[in-house]
Design an enzyme around this catalytic site. Structure first.
Site, mmCIF file in Angstrom:
data_model
loop_
_atom_site.group_PDB
_atom_site.id
_atom_site.type_symbol
_atom_site.label_atom_id
_atom_site.label_comp_id
_atom_site.label_asym_id
_atom_site.label_seq_id
_atom_site.Cartn_x
_atom_site.Cartn_y
_atom_site.Cartn_z
ATOM 1 N N ASN A 1 0.786 -1.218 0.000
ATOM 2 C CA ASN A 1 0.000 0.000 0.000
ATOM 3 C C ASN A 1 0.837 1.297 0.000
ATOM 4 O OD1 ASN A 1 -2.252 1.815 0.998
ATOM 5 N ND2 ASN A 1 -3.218 -0.200 0.836
ATOM 6 N N ASP B 1 0.644 -9.432 3.705
ATOM 7 C CA ASP B 1 -0.676 -9.140 4.288
ATOM 8 C C ASP B 1 -1.861 -9.525 3.390
ATOM 9 O OD1 ASP B 1 0.686 -8.068 6.442
ATOM 10 O OD2 ASP B 1 0.596 -6.017 5.676
ATOM 11 N N MET C 1 0.546 -11.599 12.027
ATOM 12 C CA MET C 1 0.629 -10.283 11.371
ATOM 13 C C MET C 1 -0.577 -10.065 10.458
ATOM 14 S SD MET C 1 4.572 -9.469 10.430
ATOM 15 C CE MET C 1 5.660 -8.734 11.633
ATOM 16 N N GLY D 1 -6.964 -25.375 13.016
ATOM 17 C CA GLY D 1 -7.991 -25.939 13.892
ATOM 18 C C GLY D 1 -8.234 -25.099 15.140
ATOM 19 N N LYS E 1 -12.829 -30.466 26.684
ATOM 20 C CA LYS E 1 -11.710 -30.025 25.845
ATOM 21 C C LYS E 1 -10.664 -29.397 26.761
ATOM 22 C CE LYS E 1 -11.209 -27.213 21.680
ATOM 23 N NZ LYS E 1 -10.342 -28.165 21.055
ATOM 24 N N HIS F 1 8.028 -11.419 13.101
ATOM 25 C CA HIS F 1 8.695 -11.329 11.792
ATOM 26 C C HIS F 1 9.131 -12.660 11.201
ATOM 27 C CE1 HIS F 1 8.596 -7.102 12.859
ATOM 28 N NE2 HIS F 1 8.825 -6.840 11.583
HETATM 29 O O1 F6P Z 1 3.089 -5.186 5.872
HETATM 30 C C1 F6P Z 1 3.807 -6.280 6.297
HETATM 31 C C2 F6P Z 1 3.967 -6.259 7.792
HETATM 32 O O2 F6P Z 1 4.728 -7.398 8.177
HETATM 33 C C3 F6P Z 1 2.675 -6.190 8.595
HETATM 34 O O3 F6P Z 1 2.031 -7.433 8.683
HETATM 35 C C4 F6P Z 1 3.171 -5.647 9.903
HETATM 36 O O4 F6P Z 1 2.135 -4.940 10.560
HETATM 37 C C5 F6P Z 1 4.267 -4.715 9.492
HETATM 38 O O5 F6P Z 1 4.677 -5.107 8.191
HETATM 39 C C6 F6P Z 1 5.450 -4.687 10.392
HETATM 40 O O6 F6P Z 1 6.324 -3.727 9.935
HETATM 41 P P1 F6P Z 1 7.823 -3.551 10.429
HETATM 42 O O7 F6P Z 1 8.639 -4.654 9.842
HETATM 43 O O8 F6P Z 1 8.214 -2.217 9.917
HETATM 44 O O9 F6P Z 1 7.787 -3.650 11.925
#
Ligand code: F6P
Length: 323
Positions: free
Chosen positions: A103, A128, A170, A186, A214, A253
């Site tokens: 974006n 995303d 994320m 699941g 459960k 990450h």
């Molecule tokens: O847009 C990809 C993304 O990994 C998102 O899912 C997350 O919110 C953001 O980037 C994290 O950004 P940065 O690596 O700058 O912390």
């Protein structure tokens, strides 16, 4: 058009390298000169621009990350920054751009086109999957599979210790990563920005599970959901259910790295070619994507302003499959 530039920008995504490779090789195939621009818009501003050829992209299709590096540029958000970027492109004689990103990348590319008229075709590169104009973004499939592998492992330990796990994934403002993780993993619940899930309903679901004997549960929390993430949700649930043995895992990450899946390599290769062919055919200010497996070009204006909806069927499926 004789000379084009290619860059990756924003959060990196597995498959970006495959897309760079495809753009470079397609340019060579069509007889264009191609330049790599390092560190996204920052590198454009600073003139980190270098000539590439077919061999520059050897042995990268299988690699995660991006050989061109990536950045989120504050300077490009200013008119002065964009002017400097334009001056650099002029110096190198670059007449068209392939932008691989999400974006923010396309918001910048659109402004740049409007101010300076450099045609740009984008390839959607983000884990995303939140871009309107394509069913899938490059990196999404790999990220979801990475997250799911982790969730499968969490399920083992959740089961052994009879715990509830709150797993945060994320996705920025979207639940596109959370939903397949919940269905494929699941999970009992997916908390996503696109649907209202109250803390009370989570408590009810956990209690109902206990009622069915459960002993372990997985709750998937999209980072962008309204309560503010897994830690906050878990804390609220634990206030009401103090005896619940619970843990929070934030996948973070790890979802951005690793070798791309075959799906992402194919998509990235197809869209890298589509960017270059699009530039040659006079496309500008658009993103290349695939919808129902067909190649489409969507104006940046739409990709950045229109919301890509998540199928209600899939949201419902999480609930139905957790009975
Ligand atoms: O847009 C990809 C993304 O990994 C998102 O899912 C997350 O919110 C953001 O980037 C994290 O950004 P940065 O690596 O700058 O912390």
């Amino acid at each position: 058009m004789k000379r084009i530039g290619v860059y990756t920008s924003g959060g990196d995504a597995p498959g970006m390298n495959a897309c760079v490779r495809a753009a470079v090789r397609a340019a060579v195939y069509y007889g264009l000169e191609v330049y790599g621009i390092k560190r996204g818009y920052n590198g454009m501003i600073n003139g980190e621009i270098f000539k590439m050829d077919s061999s520059s992209v050897s042995n990268i299709i299988q690699k995660g990350g991006t050989i061109l590096k990536s950045a989120r540029s504050k300077e490009f958000m200013t008119k002065e920054g964009r002017q400097r970027a334009y001056d650099q492109l002029q110096q190198f004689g670059i007449e068209g751009l392939v932008a691989i990103g999400g974006n923010g990348t396309f918001t910048g590319a659109k402004l740049f086109y409007e101010e300076f008229g450099i045609p740009t075709v984008g390839a959607p590169g983000t884990i995303d999957n939140d871009l309107y104009g394509t069913d899938y973004t490059i990196g999404y499939d790999t990220a979801v599979n990475t997250a799911l592998e982790a969730i499968d492992k969490i399920r083992d330990t959740a089961d052994s210790h009879e715990r509830v796990f709150f797993v945060e994934v994320m996705g920025r403002d979207s639940g596109y990563i959370a939903i397949p993780c919940a269905i494929g993993g699941g999970a009992e619940i997916a908390m996503i920005p696109e649907a209202v899930t109250t803390v009370e309903s989570i408590i009810d679901t956990i209690r109902a599970g206990w009622g069915r004997s459960k002993t372990s549960s997985i709750i998937i929390i999209a980072e962008g959901e309204i309560e503010g993430g897994a830690m906050k949700v878990a804390t609220k649930v634990m206030e009401v259910l103090p005896d619940m043995d619970a843990r929070v895992t934030i996948l973070g990450h790890v979802q951005r790295g690793g070798p791309p899946t075959v799906f992402d390599r194919m998509l990235a290769s197809r869209l890298g070619i589509a960017c270059v062919k699009g530039l040659i055919d006079g496309q500008k200010n658009v993103m290349a994507g695939t919808i129902n497996s067909s190649l489409v070009y969507t104006p940046f204006e739409e990709t950045i302003t229109k919301k890509k909806e998540i199928s209600q069927d899939l949201i419902k499926a999480v609930e139905m499959l957790s009975v």
